[in-house]
Design an enzyme around this catalytic site. Sequence first.
Site, mmCIF file in Angstrom:
data_model
loop_
_atom_site.group_PDB
_atom_site.id
_atom_site.type_symbol
_atom_site.label_atom_id
_atom_site.label_comp_id
_atom_site.label_asym_id
_atom_site.label_seq_id
_atom_site.Cartn_x
_atom_site.Cartn_y
_atom_site.Cartn_z
ATOM 1 N N ASN A 86 3.250 -50.341 15.517
ATOM 2 C CA ASN A 86 3.878 -49.262 14.747
ATOM 3 C C ASN A 86 5.223 -49.726 14.182
ATOM 4 O OD1 ASN A 86 4.083 -46.776 13.571
ATOM 5 N ND2 ASN A 86 4.103 -45.600 15.472
ATOM 6 N N HIS A 107 7.071 -37.939 18.582
ATOM 7 C CA HIS A 107 5.614 -37.948 18.681
ATOM 8 C C HIS A 107 5.049 -36.544 18.876
ATOM 9 C CE1 HIS A 107 5.642 -42.355 19.005
ATOM 10 N NE2 HIS A 107 4.350 -42.277 18.751
#
Length: 319
Positions: free
Chosen positions: A174, A205
């Site tokens: 990521n 998140h």
Amino acid sequence: RSRPSLLEYLSYLLNFMSIIAGPCSNYKDYIAFIEGRHVHMKLLEVNWKQKGYDRLPDPSPTGAVMYKLCITLVSLILFLTLTKNFPMAYIIDNEFLDKTPFLSRLGYLYVVTQAAKPKYYFAWTLADAVNNAAGYGFSGVDERGTFRWDLLSNLNIWNIETATSFKMYIENWNIQTAAWLKRVCYDRAPWYPTALTFILSALWHGIYPGYYFTFLTGILITLAARAIRNNCRHYFLSSVPLKIAYDVVTWAVTQLAVCYTVAPFVMLAVEPTIKFYKSVYFHMHILSILVLLLLPIRPQTHSGRRAQNQAMLNSIKSK
């Protein structure tokens, strides 16, 4: 250096290529792409006359797009086959826990974590290919003169699978989000930048408890891994066999540590997470705490580095 208009701002936030699956990109690069000067801007960074060119080349993304589409196809096939055969939920199945030795459970944990990765490889590589197909993502030329289309790449699969440290793993997973977290939190935090960055990542998140188990565990393991590396690595650099042995051991430990850390991220809920950590005796938590208690740790502060960077900027402005 100038404030974008409302249209430019909304275009950057809501453009189709990044709002579905990412990746996040710099505004400077995005607006250069929209204005048609993205590739040209990167090409001007190279002295083409020294390379024997009379004019600027015209790099094509076709090769990069086809290569990334092949990766997405392989990732999709692996996801459709492996994930069904190796579900993460099986690691907390009562029969599995009763009949399987501890080391075998760790081995299976590695297998199910590997089986969960292809969906991320698929989504991020496909998003990268879409951007490249649109002409966005050109990052310049490497040492061999090859055109690179990895400006927006969100992962490096080879570096992930061969990572010999927790830091190396995180830096190649990521990537664009990690770069954003580094800019907005890690580089700005005066104290405890690692812990604050992991906490911000958990908040970013979402609200599932598993995210918080993962990122809070990640703080411990990152700090412990850094302490071991700073205190021990130099002893294994004196000979090639020692360095190879060190790399093999650190690779195995890193991969298992990542599996231990990300299992709650996949399971999401509190009950299966606690059951899983109980089944493996919280061993990584305990080992990390012992390492932090026994090994000297360098204090983490950015105040000195910020002062140095500011002095450098002042020097450049004066020139």
